[in-house]
Scaffold this motif. Structure first.
Motif, PDB file in Angstrom:
ATOM      1  N   UNK A   1      -7.473   0.120  12.384  1.00 46.54           N
ATOM      2  CA  UNK A   1      -7.426   1.586  11.064  1.00 46.54           C
ATOM      3  C   UNK A   1      -7.148   0.788  10.017  1.00 46.54           C
ATOM      4  N   UNK A   2      -6.917   0.007   9.086  1.00 48.48           N
ATOM      5  CA  UNK A   2      -6.384  -0.461   7.808  1.00 48.48           C
ATOM      6  C   UNK A   2      -7.030  -0.177   7.224  1.00 48.48           C
ATOM      7  N   UNK A   3      -8.545  -0.433   6.881  1.00 50.65           N
ATOM      8  CA  UNK A   3      -9.511  -0.230   5.637  1.00 50.65           C
ATOM      9  C   UNK A   3      -9.291   1.176   5.621  1.00 50.65           C
ATOM     10  N   UNK A   4      -9.877   1.951   6.564  1.00 51.59           N
ATOM     11  CA  UNK A   4     -10.392   3.431   6.372  1.00 51.59           C
ATOM     12  C   UNK A   4      -8.566   4.148   6.019  1.00 51.59           C
ATOM     13  N   UNK A   5      -7.622   3.958   6.507  1.00 50.54           N
ATOM     14  CA  UNK A   5      -6.251   3.942   5.915  1.00 50.54           C
ATOM     15  C   UNK A   5      -5.716   3.799   4.995  1.00 50.54           C
ATOM     16  N   UNK A   6      -6.139   2.745   3.904  1.00 48.02           N
ATOM     17  CA  UNK A   6      -5.792   1.812   3.166  1.00 48.02           C
ATOM     18  C   UNK A   6      -6.815   2.775   1.981  1.00 48.02           C
ATOM     19  N   UNK A   7      -8.056   3.019   2.189  1.00 46.74           N
ATOM     20  CA  UNK A   7      -9.149   3.637   0.762  1.00 46.74           C
ATOM     21  C   UNK A   7      -8.653   5.134   0.752  1.00 46.74           C
ATOM     22  N   UNK A   8      -7.762   5.520   2.201  1.00 47.59           N
ATOM     23  CA  UNK A   8      -7.632   6.929   1.949  1.00 47.59           C
ATOM     24  C   UNK A   8      -5.682   6.816   0.282  1.00 47.59           C
ATOM     25  N   UNK A   9      -5.521   5.710   1.295  1.00 45.95           N
ATOM     26  CA  UNK A   9      -4.220   6.210   0.216  1.00 45.95           C
ATOM     27  C   UNK A   9      -4.861   5.498  -0.983  1.00 45.95           C
ATOM     28  N   UNK A  10      -5.239   4.570  -1.862  1.00 43.36           N
ATOM     29  CA  UNK A  10      -6.091   4.826  -2.881  1.00 43.36           C
ATOM     30  C   UNK A  10      -6.724   5.673  -3.764  1.00 43.36           C
TER      31      UNK A  10
ATOM     32  N   UNK B   1     -11.761  -1.371  -8.056  1.00 42.09           N
ATOM     33  CA  UNK B   1     -12.959  -0.602  -8.233  1.00 42.09           C
ATOM     34  C   UNK B   1     -11.463   1.177  -8.910  1.00 42.09           C
ATOM     35  N   UNK B   2     -10.350  -0.036  -9.885  1.00 36.77           N
ATOM     36  CA  UNK B   2      -9.327   0.538 -10.262  1.00 36.77           C
ATOM     37  C   UNK B   2      -8.006   1.124  -9.172  1.00 36.77           C
ATOM     38  N   UNK B   3      -7.840   0.215  -8.011  1.00 29.33           N
ATOM     39  CA  UNK B   3      -6.628   0.999  -7.871  1.00 29.33           C
ATOM     40  C   UNK B   3      -5.389   0.385  -7.578  1.00 29.33           C
ATOM     41  N   UNK B   4      -4.391   0.783  -7.731  1.00 31.80           N
ATOM     42  CA  UNK B   4      -3.351  -0.242  -8.684  1.00 31.80           C
ATOM     43  C   UNK B   4      -2.433  -0.234  -6.826  1.00 31.80           C
ATOM     44  N   UNK B   5      -3.050  -2.153  -7.067  1.00 29.65           N
ATOM     45  CA  UNK B   5      -3.028  -2.408  -5.287  1.00 29.65           C
ATOM     46  C   UNK B   5      -1.456  -3.614  -5.462  1.00 29.65           C
ATOM     47  N   UNK B   6      -1.008  -3.646  -4.564  1.00 26.96           N
ATOM     48  CA  UNK B   6       0.257  -5.641  -4.272  1.00 26.96           C
ATOM     49  C   UNK B   6      -0.572  -5.695  -2.346  1.00 26.96           C
TER      50      UNK B   6
ATOM     51  N   UNK C   1       1.238  -7.108   4.695  1.00 26.34           N
ATOM     52  CA  UNK C   1       0.560  -5.614   3.985  1.00 26.34           C
ATOM     53  C   UNK C   1       0.231  -5.636   2.367  1.00 26.34           C
ATOM     54  N   UNK C   2      -0.218  -4.528   2.822  1.00 28.75           N
ATOM     55  CA  UNK C   2      -0.496  -3.603   1.233  1.00 28.75           C
ATOM     56  C   UNK C   2       0.550  -2.579   0.632  1.00 28.75           C
ATOM     57  N   UNK C   3       0.571  -2.423  -0.352  1.00 29.99           N
ATOM     58  CA  UNK C   3       1.474  -1.449  -1.777  1.00 29.99           C
ATOM     59  C   UNK C   3       0.438  -0.570  -2.354  1.00 29.99           C
ATOM     60  N   UNK C   4      -0.044   0.420  -2.454  1.00 25.80           N
ATOM     61  CA  UNK C   4      -0.972   1.802  -3.213  1.00 25.80           C
ATOM     62  C   UNK C   4      -0.190   2.478  -3.912  1.00 25.80           C
ATOM     63  N   UNK C   5      -0.705   2.308  -4.941  1.00 22.46           N
ATOM     64  CA  UNK C   5       0.000   3.245  -6.398  1.00 22.46           C
ATOM     65  C   UNK C   5      -0.639   4.580  -6.475  1.00 22.46           C
ATOM     66  N   UNK C   6      -0.426   4.882  -7.135  1.00 18.93           N
ATOM     67  CA  UNK C   6      -1.602   6.262  -7.542  1.00 18.93           C
ATOM     68  C   UNK C   6      -2.193   5.781  -8.719  1.00 18.93           C
ATOM     69  N   UNK C   7      -3.285   5.554  -9.128  1.00 15.97           N
ATOM     70  CA  UNK C   7      -4.394   5.196 -10.166  1.00 15.97           C
ATOM     71  C   UNK C   7      -5.967   6.175  -9.673  1.00 15.97           C
ATOM     72  N   UNK C   8      -6.174   5.859 -11.200  1.00 11.16           N
ATOM     73  CA  UNK C   8      -7.736   6.756 -11.673  1.00 11.16           C
ATOM     74  C   UNK C   8      -8.339   5.469 -10.514  1.00 11.16           C
ATOM     75  N   UNK C   9      -9.788   5.763 -10.195  1.00 10.97           N
ATOM     76  CA  UNK C   9     -10.457   5.080  -9.115  1.00 10.97           C
ATOM     77  C   UNK C   9     -12.222   5.214 -10.390  1.00 10.97           C
TER      78      UNK C   9
END
Length: 424
Positions: free
Chosen positions: A315-324, A356-361, A366-374
């Motif tokens: 489920x990670x790809x879909x959840x990561x997209x939502x988190x972005x 696409x502009x996501x602030x992702x580490x 795993x991945x960390x994602x912070x709000x950022x305009x895409x």
């Protein structure tokens, strides 16, 4: 609208949701359930019918593999009929990009008489299978090679017994040995040693299906599964909808503020995709069962989540997209093993969402994602259907997203792009 072919030079324009999407969808059957059902039916004590079988590349490759070994798999209708036959060798198996074919069929091939050669798509040669092949040798099967391409030389029977594997890279290593184990002279006693096994719901699925076929399975101990020798009873079954394939559709409700209902969502299931209910609720969605199935309504703004996806890594790809797209930070943990899926999904998600502009580490697990305009741009999929799902989710909320090779979604959902475009 049919899905156009898509290449790096001709990526697919992902449709943007112009407002809240309201839709009810009927999804194809579960790949995980279909391929397990086909394997068990092929070694059963009589003919079986697999109703609502998923018709996709992975499942037709499984049907072809089992047919090459001597079973008869009639895929001409919506319901597939499987008639066991004498297992023979002198066959070639194309695994494509299907991990279930590469890992579930060799233990069956050990029961055949003769050589069975396995190969697949170029990237498939990088996916781990050595633990399964080493275990088969320990159980008395002659195996040549430790990765694709490899050959199993069967003698018509397998001794079986106790075997130790490190299944920390894939739960399929355990399921592969359990599925055929009842047909081994001594059954099979699989013991895991290593880091925690990922995607345990998939092993629970295997155990539940074996029991439905009359096979005695003891899974009471930690990291140990014992299958008693004996017949595999023929069972007619109906395949549940693929709940992991529901992820982009429920995500569409989440990002558009609309309501999407997935028909026939089971109230009880072993599918990992059922975890979407809790994840989407945590992100602010309203989730409820209706007479039609499962309905998800999106919030005004998505919340980020801190969640361990170890057991439901697919489920990670879909959840990561939502988190972005969420308004607060997220941390997705426990998923180092998805680096060995169709592609290194952690690296791919960090790269493509970042493009696409996501602030992702990217972290080791795993991945960390912070709000950022895409922004729009090309989203590469690496021949990975779940990556394509991530791309279309972002595209539903962001103008100008172009998904490379969207046709890779045919692995588990034929004409996904045409179906998706029809909703928007």
């Amino acid at each position: 609208m049919s899905a156009p072919s898509s290449t790096p030079a001709d990526p697919w324009p992902a449709p943007r949701a112009s407002g809240p999407v309201t839709a009810t969808v009927t999804l194809p059957g579960s790949k995980s359930l279909t391929n397990r059902a086909l394997v068990l039916a092929a070694i059963a004590d009589g003919p079986s019918v697999v109703r609502r079988a998923l018709r996709s590349r992975d499942t037709t490759l499984m049907a072809a593999a089992l047919t090459s070994l001597g079973a008869s798999v009639d895929t001409s209708g919506e319901d597939w009929t499987v008639t066991p036959g004498e297992l023979t060798g002198d066959a070639q198996v194309d695994c494509g990009l299907a991990g279930t074919v590469m890992r579930f069929v060799p233990p069956v091939a050990g029961l055949a008489r003769g050589a069975v050669a396995f190969d697949g798509d170029p990237h498939m040669r990088q996916r781990p299978v050595g633990q399964v092949l080493g275990a088969l040798r320990a159980l008395g099967i002659d195996v040549e090679g430790d990765a694709l391409p490899f050959t199993v030389r069967g003698t018509g029977s397998v001794r079986g017994g106790t075997v130790v594997v490190d299944a920390s890279a894939s739960s399929q290593f355990v399921s592969a040995l359990l599925l055929a184990g009842a047909r081994y002279t001594e059954g099979v006693d699989v013991r895991h040693e290593g880091e925690p096994v990922p995607s345990l719901p998939h092993i629970d699925m295997t155990v539940a299906m074996l029991r439905e076929h009359g096979v005695a399975v003891d899974d009471a101990g930690a990291d140990r599964w014992t299958v008693a020798p004996g017949p595999v009873r023929a069972v007619d079954r109906t395949i549940e909808p693929d709940l992991s394939n529901a992820a982009p559709f429920l995500a569409l409700a989440a990002v558009s503020g609309g309501t999407v209902t997935v028909r026939d969502w089971p109230r009880a299931t072993t599918q990992a995709g059922d975890a979407l209910r809790g994840i989407l609720e945590a992100m602010g969605c309203t989730v409820r069962f209706t007479d039609d199935g499962l309905a998800v309504t999106g919030p005004g703004e998505l919340r980020g989540v801190d969640v361990d996806l170890h057991d439901v890594g697919e489920l990670t790809p879909a959840v990561a997209a939502l988190c972005a797209l969420a308004g607060t930070p997220s941390h997705l943990r426990g998923i180092a093993h998805i680096r060995g899926h169709e592609t290194d999904r952690l690296a791919a998600l960090a790269t493509e969402l970042g493009r696409l502009g996501a602030d992702v580490t990217e972290h080791p697990d795993g991945l960390e994602l912070r709000p950022s305009p895409l922004r729009g741009g090309v989203f590469r999929t690496y021949a990975d259907h779940r990556m394509a799902h991530a791309g279309v989710i972002v595209g539903a909320a962001v103008d100008g997203v172009l998904v490379e090779d969207v046709a890779t979604t045919g692995k588990t959902f034929p004409d996904f792009a045409g179906f998706w475009a029809g909703l928007l």
